[in-house]
Enzyme design. Structure first.
Site, PDB file in Angstrom:
ATOM      1  CG  LEU A 106      -1.876  -1.159   1.404  1.00 52.43           C
ATOM      2  CD1 LEU A 106      -2.710  -0.979   2.671  1.00 52.43           C
ATOM      3  CD2 LEU A 106      -2.784  -1.301   0.184  1.00 52.43           C
ATOM      4  CG  ASP A 107       0.235   4.320  -2.828  1.00 53.98           C
ATOM      5  OD1 ASP A 107       1.067   3.559  -3.340  1.00 53.98           O
ATOM      6  OD2 ASP A 107      -0.712   4.828  -3.454  1.00 53.98           O
ATOM      7  NE  ARG A 108       3.940   9.393   2.597  1.00 52.91           N
ATOM      8  CZ  ARG A 108       4.349  10.237   1.649  1.00 52.91           C
ATOM      9  NH1 ARG A 108       5.603  10.235   1.241  1.00 52.91           N
ATOM     10  NH2 ARG A 108       3.494  11.091   1.112  1.00 52.91           N
TER      11      ARG A 108
END
Length: 307
Positions: A106-108
């Site tokens: 997942l993105d940050r």
């Protein structure tokens, strides 16, 4: 499925005008706005500090058996820190923790279901399950923009990196064409359902119902006038697994994700500044790589989605 009305998209430009120097395809979504550079740097520094201090608790664990563990990743934490936290959390079985693998990234700033395998063999099986598109994913996003005219929309486009290294939307007809640097444009497909507009719930059809069908061939003409914008909550069903896919398609639809300054999302809204974008990985559904049983892992909704 109904084709998108031409009033919402520009007529396709002449190929000669759409090509960049060297006959490369031109991206159809804009580059990151100037504000994004400083905001992204600040968020990255904050996330590095938060990630270094992060530790997993029992409350973060959504599912566990001897082969898999799924956790609810908070926003503003890097996935690598989730992996190291899982290793610490499972220190009672050190033989297992030496083979931990992240199955999805997942993105940050995206929260939600993060899946970790406990052995190389299971990791390989699960990677194949993901690459064969046999994992169903749902996401919830809080957006600010012009509400779509229909409440169920399937978007198909190209996806790739521009010459500046940013991920961008490309025309569907440009799929498989080469970009600067040698990479190819790949297919990107997302089904969106509108859940609520300005706090009012929408009775959305099921994912299997008919929906508006947008095949991207031109730049979006949807207004991004924040003075006339609405708060729109959507559920997204990505059919492919491209980097920043949901964020890019929300931007293209004129409903960029709240706080997602990289893709035209508002940084300030209603007197508040947003330090993360509001995107949540709600669920993963797949066949267990060892037992073969159907498995649905769901993360509780963040406060912004509950409200």
């Amino acid at each position: 499925s109904a084709q998108v009305p031409m009033s919402s998209l520009e007529a396709s430009p002449e190929k000669s005008a759409a090509e960049t120097l060297g006959n490369y395809p031109a991206p159809l979504s804009p580059p990151p706005p100037p504000i994004s550079k400083d905001v992204e740097l600040s968020r990255a520094l904050t996330a590095s500090s938060s990630s270094a201090l992060f530790s997993l608790s029992e409350n973060d664990v959504l599912f566990e058996d001897e082969w898999l563990i799924a956790v609810n990743k908070p926003p503003g934490i890097y996935c690598e820190s989730i992996l190291s936290s899982v290793r610490t959390f499972l220190n009672s079985v050190p033989a297992r923790t030496q083979e931990l693998h992240l199955s999805n990234r997942l993105d940050r700033d995206t929260s939600g279901v993060t899946l970790v395998t406990k052995s190389h063999k299971v990791a390989a099986k699960l990677v194949k399950t993901f690459t064969d598109h046999k994992v169903q994913k749902t996401y919830i996003a809080s957006c600010i923009g012009t509400p779509p005219e229909t409440h169920s929309i399937l978007v198909k486009s190209g996806h790739g990196r521009s010459k500046h290294g940013a991920w961008r939307v490309y025309a569907f007809s440009d799929i498989a064409r080469k970009l600067p640097g040698g990479s190819l444009i790949r297919e990107m497909e997302t089904l969106f359902q509108v859940i609520a507009v300005n706090g009012e719930k929408i009775s959305s059809p099921s994912p299997d119902s008919d929906h508006q069908h947008i095949v991207v061939e031109a730049k979006s003409r949807i207004s991004s006038d924040s003075d006339k914008a609405s708060e729109v909550i959507v559920r997204a069903y990505p059919k492919s697994g491209r980097t920043h896919q949901i964020r890019l398609h929300c931007q293209y639809l004129g409903i960029p994700i709240r706080g997602d300054v990289k893709y035209d999302g508002v940084y300030e809204w209603g007197g508040r500044k947003y330090e993360c974008h509001q995107l949540h990985a709600e669920s993963l559904s797949f066949e267990h790589p060892v037992t073969g049983h159907s498995l649905v892992i769901q993360a509780p909704l963040p406060l912004w989605a509950q409200q």
